[in-house]
Design a protein around this motif. Structure first.
Motif: not given
Lengths: 596, 79
Positions: A332-333, A335-336, A339, A346, A432, A434-437, B53, B65-67
């Motif tokens: 969560i922290f 991810d940015r 990216r 992930k 890339r 997408e962030f789905i976790m 965030p 958790a997702v963007e």
């Protein structure tokens, strides 16, 4: 139930009269992190590494299980979110074993709390048409959440046995063994136009009900604390500091002091030297065993006395973190940041796993969504993530220099990783994902599992690293005997002594570093202990070593995952970046007259 | 209440707010498939836990958790 499907059902196998060309193969399939590997362990008696996050199993594990007098083959597969549509590499691995027509029985393992998702997979598995059993695992946790499932009703509707288990405690395993014999091809109407979600939703509504929830409040509160930045970041700092205390202070200083300074220097090495001097008449052989590059005095001492204590402490602490479910929350922290490096949050899983072992982590990059992400992750692992063994020597050396030295090293390495990631994201073609976790539940780890996992990993380290340490030592011995080491040292002097500002003997250490970074770092450890390195030299040498490709095994894994061309490319790039960074860092530190 | 007041993108929901998934936008089919496989399907109950965030939400008993871009594709009917 349609009659046509019912007719295909296999009769229960007669255990005494079956003769087969190959053993019956049973596959464990299911969503990620539902406990497939724990069940595998329960059924086969073999231990498969178990953790509390998705992606622990990325390849197939095979074991034997005796069912009703017949020896069957049990296959543990990587977790899947789906078997249709866009699949990741590890989902393809699972998919292949089902499609190849090699599997006789499918055991679908599910997390009882997520019945709807499980049934979506059941619906997809039904389309493959193999006899199957549905396991509702973690039924205890579901009850805590107030979930009650009508297993008998569900079994009747699906036409397959449905078993409730608590795999970690071994509950329901006997029932499962029994149910495997009754495995049946699912007998419900296929969903209209493959709409598995709709069917799953209806089934879940029908066979699941909620009671008042009993507990789980602490879990929720703790989850919030580690997830929210205001509390989560201080907790992360505490966790890192705790790891430093355990691994860097207790492991790298206290334990290494006891084993290397006490056991090896006082007893084992003097004893070995005395014994060899008396029993071996040839000077060359004596040197080979207990000389400057002796198998015992160097190879074994490095592997057992310097690296092993830290690796073992690291794996112990790491196992605890793995099983608690904490590590995925770091996504969560991060991810940015990830990216901007062409990855997503992930990627924190392979990166953190790399701190344990980069070779294993390189394999774990399979959980990432796209080829581009996998390539970048493999590159960054090779470049910047120090494995436990190397972390050991870094902490051992720089712990004695100063905290600021440690900060400089990690700062430079992280900056390099970020820059390389940033550039790679823009130059490597592709997308890339997408962030789905999914975040696994936070749990209190079981001491038994941590200890077993640590022992398994230590044994693996001993089998993997010690032979390479010995081989490296033998190589150095040969080079030194033939006078080639001097030639090599002379040849590397302009770079090592000139540009990097290191003692020219450090060239030997870099030769060792090509075999294994930690082996090279252990050499630096000895040099620093002998007072041959000042603070700046220690930081520069360790930075270069950290940025090198970790070890031969890691390189081979890169070849396996990414192909020879990509692996050679990474090796070349990483070596150039490592040396370049060292040269610049040395110039800056000397220019600013930093002393640490 | 008019439908526009009752429906929201998940990305626009406050922490603590919950509702039912109305639909998942399909402008990116891969994303929609992955969300669906994780249980984010029409009718599923969702509760937003955190927005910064990253967006974290509960879907049934799965914590996801997702963007932000992903959260924008989930349309929720507020309770």
């Amino acid at each position: 139930m349609s009659c046509a499907q019912a007719a295909v059902r296999e009769p229960a196998a007669d255990p005494l009269l079956t003769l087969r060309a190959r053993p019956r193969r049973i596959a464990l399939v299911g969503n990620a992190n539902v406990g497939k590997s724990v069940l595998f362990g329960r059924l086969t008696g073999q231990y498969a590494v178990v953790s509390n996050y998705p992606g622990t199993t990325v390849a197939l594990t095979t074991g034997r299980v005796v069912l009703g007098g017949e020896v069957c083959e049990l296959v543990d597969t990587p977790g899947v979110t789906a078997l249709e549509g866009a699949l990741t590499e590890d989902e393809l691995v699972a998919r292949r074993i089902l499609n190849a027509g090699q599997t006789d029985v499918v055991i679908q393992v599910s997390d009882a709390r997520n019945l709807r998702r499980a049934l979506m997979l059941t619906s997809q598995l039904a389309a493959i048409g193999r006899p199957m059993v549905l396991v509702l695992n973690m039924i205890d946790e579901a009850r805590v959440h107030g979930i009650v499932i009508d297993a008998a009703g569900l079994a009747a509707r699906l036409g397959i046995p449905v078993v409730e288990t608590v795999a970690t405690e071994g509950r329901g395993i006997a029932g499962l063994r029994d149910a495997i014999g009754r495995a049946a091809v699912p007998a419900f109407d296929a969903p209209h136009r493959g709409d598995h979600a709709h069917l799953a939703h209806d089934l879940a509504v029908q066979y699941r009900c909620y009671r008042r929830r009993s507990a789980a409040r602490i879990q929720e509160r703790l989850g919030r604390l580690v997830r929210e930045p205001l509390t989560g970041l201080p907790i992360l700092a505490i966790v890192l500091y705790g790891m430093y205390l355990a691994v860097g202070v207790f492991g790298a200083q206290t334990l290494v002091g006891l084993i290397e300074g006490g056991l090896f220097e006082q007893f084992i090495n003097p004893g070995a030297i005395a014994l060899v001097n008396r029993a071996v008449p040839w000077a060359v052989a004596r040197d080979f065993l207990v000389g400057e590059y002796g198998l015992i005095t160097m190879g074994l001492t490095y592997a057992i006395a310097i690296v092993l204590p830290v690796v073992a402490t690291f794996f112990l602490v790491f196992g605890f973190l793995e099983d608690s479910g904490y590590i995925p929350r770091l996504a969560i922290f991060s991810d940015r940041i990830f990216r901007t490096m062409g990855l997503n949050g992930k990627a924190v899983l392979p990166m953190v796993l790399g701190l344990g072992c980069d070779t294993m982590a390189t394999m774990t990059t399979r959980i990432l969504g796209t080829p581009k992400e996998r390539l970048i992750a493999v590159l960054l692992l090779a470049l910047g993530i120090p494995c436990s063994a190397q972390l050991a020597t870094i902490l051992g050396i720089l712990g004695g220099v100063s905290f600021f030295a440690l900060v400089t090293l990690f700062g430079v390495v992280m900056l390099q990783m970020f820059l390389v990631g940033f550039l790679a994201a823009r130059t490597i073609p592709g997308e890339r994902s997408e962030f789905i976790m999914e975040l696994p539940p936070l749990r209190l780890p079981q001491l038994g599992n941590i200890v077993r996992k640590t022992l398994l990993r230590v044994r693996w380290y001993l089998g993997e690293a010690v032979p390479l340490f010995l081989f490296g030592t033998a190589l150095l011995f040969t080079l030194s005997r033939l006078g080639l080491l001097t030639v090599l040292t002379e040849a590397m002097e302009p770079v090592v002594a000139g540009l990097l500002g290191l003692p020219k003997d450090a060239a030997t250490v870099f030769v060792m570093g090509f075999l294994r970074r930690d082996y090279g770092a252990a050499g630096l450890f000895q040099m620093s202990k002998a007072g041959e390195l000042d603070g700046v030299q220690a930081v520069v040498a360790l930075t270069v070593m950290t940025l090198f490709v970790p070890c031969v095994a890691n390189f081979l894994m890169m070849v396996k995952e990414q192909g020879l061309k990509a692996a050679m490319g990474i090796l070349g790039a990483v070596t150039v970046i490592a040396l370049g960074t060292g040269v610049v860092l040395n110039a800056i530190l000397r220019g600013l007259h930093v002393t640490f | 209440m008019s439908p526009s007041e009752k429906t929201r993108r998940l990305s626009a929901m406050r922490p603590g707010a919950s509702g039912r998934v109305l639909r998942v936008m399909r402008e990116n089919p891969d994303r929609a498939d992955r969300l669906m496989a994780l249980g984010v399907t029409p009718g599923a109950t969702v509760t937003v836990l955190q927005r910064f965030p990253g967006v974290v939400f509960l879907c049934d008993h799965t914590e996801l958790a997702v963007e932000p871009a992903v959260a924008r594709a989930i349309v929720v009917e507020l309770e």
